[in-house]
Design a protein around this motif. Structure first.
Motif, short mmCIF file in Angstrom:
data_model
loop_
_atom_site.label_atom_id
_atom_site.label_comp_id
_atom_site.label_asym_id
_atom_site.label_seq_id
_atom_site.Cartn_x
_atom_site.Cartn_y
_atom_site.Cartn_z
N ALA A 139 29.75 32.57 32.80
CA ALA A 139 30.42 32.98 31.56
C ALA A 139 31.88 33.34 31.85
CB ALA A 139 29.71 34.18 30.95
N LYS A 140 32.73 33.06 30.89
CA LYS A 140 34.14 33.40 31.02
C LYS A 140 34.32 34.91 30.91
CE LYS A 140 35.62 30.74 27.66
NZ LYS A 140 36.57 30.01 26.77
N HIS A 141 35.37 35.40 31.55
CA HIS A 141 35.64 36.84 31.48
C HIS A 141 35.97 37.24 30.05
CE1 HIS A 141 36.62 40.80 32.86
NE2 HIS A 141 37.88 40.71 32.53
N HIS A 142 36.79 36.42 29.38
CA HIS A 142 37.11 36.62 27.97
C HIS A 142 36.64 35.41 27.17
CE1 HIS A 142 40.66 39.44 29.20
NE2 HIS A 142 39.51 40.09 29.12
N TYR A 143 36.01 35.64 26.05
CA TYR A 143 35.46 34.53 25.28
C TYR A 143 36.53 33.61 24.71
CZ TYR A 143 36.50 37.22 20.96
OH TYR A 143 37.12 37.90 19.94
N PHE A 144 37.76 34.12 24.55
CA PHE A 144 38.82 33.34 23.91
C PHE A 144 39.85 32.81 24.90
CE2 PHE A 144 39.74 37.82 23.90
CZ PHE A 144 41.06 37.92 24.30
N THR A 145 39.62 33.00 26.20
CA THR A 145 40.52 32.45 27.22
C THR A 145 39.68 31.76 28.29
OG1 THR A 145 40.51 34.37 28.74
CG2 THR A 145 42.04 34.43 26.85
N ASN A 146 40.35 31.16 29.26
CA ASN A 146 39.66 30.52 30.39
C ASN A 146 39.60 31.43 31.61
OD1 ASN A 146 39.09 28.04 29.10
ND2 ASN A 146 41.20 27.37 29.42
N GLN A 147 40.00 32.68 31.45
CA GLN A 147 39.99 33.62 32.57
C GLN A 147 38.54 33.90 33.01
OE1 GLN A 147 41.86 37.40 31.81
NE2 GLN A 147 40.97 38.36 33.61
N LYS A 148 38.32 33.83 34.31
CA LYS A 148 36.99 34.13 34.85
C LYS A 148 37.01 35.34 35.79
CE LYS A 148 34.75 29.62 34.45
NZ LYS A 148 33.98 28.57 35.15
N ALA A 149 38.15 35.56 36.43
CA ALA A 149 38.24 36.66 37.40
C ALA A 149 38.40 38.00 36.68
CB ALA A 149 39.42 36.43 38.34
N GLU A 150 37.84 39.04 37.28
CA GLU A 150 37.97 40.38 36.75
C GLU A 150 39.18 41.08 37.38
OE1 GLU A 150 34.27 42.26 37.66
OE2 GLU A 150 33.25 41.41 35.92
N LEU A 151 39.71 42.06 36.67
CA LEU A 151 40.85 42.81 37.19
C LEU A 151 40.38 43.75 38.29
CD1 LEU A 151 42.70 43.68 33.86
CD2 LEU A 151 43.17 41.82 35.45
N LYS A 152 41.14 43.81 39.38
CA LYS A 152 40.77 44.63 40.53
C LYS A 152 40.90 46.12 40.26
CE LYS A 152 39.91 41.20 43.35
NZ LYS A 152 38.54 40.96 43.88
N LEU A 153 41.72 46.52 39.28
CA LEU A 153 41.92 47.94 39.04
C LEU A 153 40.76 48.58 38.30
CD1 LEU A 153 44.49 48.51 36.15
CD2 LEU A 153 43.48 46.30 36.64
N HIS A 154 39.77 47.78 37.86
CA HIS A 154 38.60 48.32 37.19
C HIS A 154 37.37 48.17 38.09
CE1 HIS A 154 41.11 48.51 33.74
NE2 HIS A 154 41.02 47.24 33.41
N ASP A 155 36.45 49.11 38.00
CA ASP A 155 35.15 48.98 38.67
C ASP A 155 34.12 48.80 37.56
OD1 ASP A 155 32.81 49.13 40.08
OD2 ASP A 155 33.40 50.85 41.30
N TYR A 156 33.93 47.56 37.13
CA TYR A 156 33.04 47.29 36.01
C TYR A 156 31.59 47.68 36.33
CZ TYR A 156 36.80 44.66 33.75
OH TYR A 156 37.99 44.31 33.15
N GLU A 157 31.18 47.47 37.57
CA GLU A 157 29.80 47.80 37.92
C GLU A 157 29.55 49.30 37.76
OE1 GLU A 157 27.70 45.55 38.36
OE2 GLU A 157 29.06 43.86 38.53
N ALA A 158 30.53 50.11 38.12
CA ALA A 158 30.39 51.56 37.95
C ALA A 158 30.33 51.92 36.47
CB ALA A 158 31.56 52.28 38.63
N GLU A 159 31.10 51.22 35.65
CA GLU A 159 31.05 51.48 34.21
C GLU A 159 29.70 51.09 33.63
OE1 GLU A 159 34.40 49.85 32.13
OE2 GLU A 159 35.88 50.86 33.41
N TYR A 160 29.10 50.00 34.13
CA TYR A 160 27.78 49.60 33.66
C TYR A 160 26.74 50.66 34.03
CZ TYR A 160 30.03 45.02 33.26
OH TYR A 160 30.87 43.99 32.95
N MET A 161 26.89 51.27 35.21
CA MET A 161 26.00 52.37 35.59
C MET A 161 26.15 53.53 34.61
SD MET A 161 26.55 52.42 39.73
CE MET A 161 25.70 53.99 39.89
N THR A 162 27.38 53.79 34.19
CA THR A 162 27.63 54.87 33.23
C THR A 162 26.93 54.57 31.91
OG1 THR A 162 29.83 55.07 34.24
CG2 THR A 162 29.42 56.34 32.24
N TYR A 163 27.06 53.34 31.43
CA TYR A 163 26.41 52.97 30.17
C TYR A 163 24.89 53.16 30.26
CZ TYR A 163 30.89 50.67 29.19
OH TYR A 163 32.22 50.40 28.99
#
Length: 393
Positions: free
Chosen positions: A344-368
């Motif tokens: 899946a693309k990182h953003h549905y409306f762009t071709n970006q696939k890489a995530e930004l390094k300044l965020h820890d998305y996995e940690a945010e998912y743990m929070t959710y």
């Protein structure tokens, strides 16, 4: 004729069971959790709590604020008066031969409209007042009541602008629409639009994607980098959802207050800045979960967390803060377009696939996950009742 479960063969029952388990696993992988909530020892770690309460970038931020508050403003027109450049600068030391240090610079197209952009003699006092007020709250002790103040600070000005009166009641249902590529093909558009209040992130595109993301927008939530880009447009146009849609944003850099005072002069709907105490709350929660995830995965001391993260640039995502904001102004919160699956693309409306390094998305998912199953265990939220939260995949 329908067959009863008793008449089904054991191999067929086994296949059905495997399919159910696979579906459950797919939903779990959507957020890429490391373990099930039942398997993780959920407790608030005092050491990690103490570390996450400290912002490593705070000293440099205070230096930037001090320099900006003492800065001078230069304004000049270019290209035959079609553009105006605004520059904040400060001379370092008493040596006139040393080139002044540029702190902020924006160039904006001028349109034939009174009071836009604000005159220099008005702009600098507005900038200093806005920045000084923000800085005062940023350095204030973090009160747990800040979540309860969001009704007054966010919902109230929006409702007054919409002519609905001043109500202290939260919205009944709210949808926070993320930008993940998992939205493509979801057909969630109608469900999203059925919510009373819809929050979208960072000016994500809607036109052409209505079936999956809906078309209703009640609030555009952005970071100040987005606003900085908007100043380049005529009239500081930053309204992909219409001029009457309010914008709320958090300040990534204090120099962006120059963009704010310019854009606020032409913005029809409320242009709101999140309270820095709320920003700090979000930052501390995300640091806590990132530190805890690091310690759980590596077995190392959380003090070594900065070996894998840059503590001066580490930041929560816009999506995380938008969900936290929804908690403060809504009775029930639904979340769409968060998470990821392979391919899946990182953003549905762009071709970006890489995530930004300044965020820890996995940690945010743990929070959710904890917000859904164990909200009482979220650090820094003591005394605040987290409303029901549902994620749609």
């Amino acid at each position: 004729m329908k067959r009863s479960l008793r008449s089904l063969s054991l191999p067929l029952l086994f296949l059905i069971l495997l399919a159910c388990l696979a579906l459950r696993s797919a939903v779990t992988r959507c957020f890429n959790y490391q373990s099930n909530p039942e398997d993780r020892n959920i407790h608030i770690d005092a050491t990690i709590l103490s570390i996450s309460s400290h912002d490593p970038a705070d000293s440099s931020l205070q230096t930037d604020i001090s320099d900006l508050l003492k800065a001078s403003l230069e304004s000049f027109d270019t290209i035959g008066g079609k553009y105006r450049t605004l520059s904040l600068w400060r001379r370092i030391g008493s040596d006139d031969s040393v080139r002044p240090r540029s702190l902020a610079r924006i160039r904006l197209p001028i349109r034939a409209q009174a009071h836009y952009p604000p005159e220099r003699q008005v702009l600098l006092p507005l900038f200093r007042h806005s920045l000084a007020t923000w800085a005062r709250y940023h350095h204030a002790q973090l009160p747990y009541s800040i979540m309860s103040e969001l009704i007054q600070r966010i919902k109230r000005p929006i409702e007054i602008f919409n002519g609905r009166g001043d109500s202290s009641e939260p919205y009944g249902t709210c949808a926070v629409v993320g930008n993940s590529g998992i939205l493509l093909g979801s057909n969630h558009g109608g469900l999203i639009d059925s919510h009373e209040f819809v929050i979208r992130l960072n000016n994500a595109r809607v036109v052409g994607y209505e079936r999956d993301v809906g078309s209703k927008t009640s609030l555009s939530f952005v970071n100040s980098n987005i606003l900085h880009l908007c100043t380049r447009r005529v009239g500081c146009h930053c309204h992909p959802y219409g001029d009457n849609v309010p914008i709320a944003m958090y300040m990534c850099q204090p120099r962006h207050f120059l963009d704010y005072v310019v854009c606020n002069s032409s913005h029809k709907a409320p242009l709101l800045i999140t309270d820095p105490r709320f920003d700090n709350l979000c930052a501390q929660i995300t640091r806590y979960y990132s530190l805890k995830r690091f310690a759980d995965l590596t077995g190392l001391s959380p003090t070594r967390w900065n070996e894998t993260h840059d503590p001066t640039t580490f930041h929560y995502s816009s999506g995380f803060q938008a969900v936290m904001l929804a908690f403060g102004i809504c009775k029930r919160v639904s979340v769409f377009g968060f998470g990821k699956i392979k391919g899946a693309k990182h953003h549905y409306f762009t071709n970006q696939k890489a995530e930004l390094k300044l965020h820890d998305y996995e940690a945010e998912y743990m929070t959710y996950r904890d917000l859904i199953k164990h909200p009482e265990m979220i650090p820094f939220l003591s005394g605040f009742r987290v409303p029901p939260l549902v994620f749609y995949y």
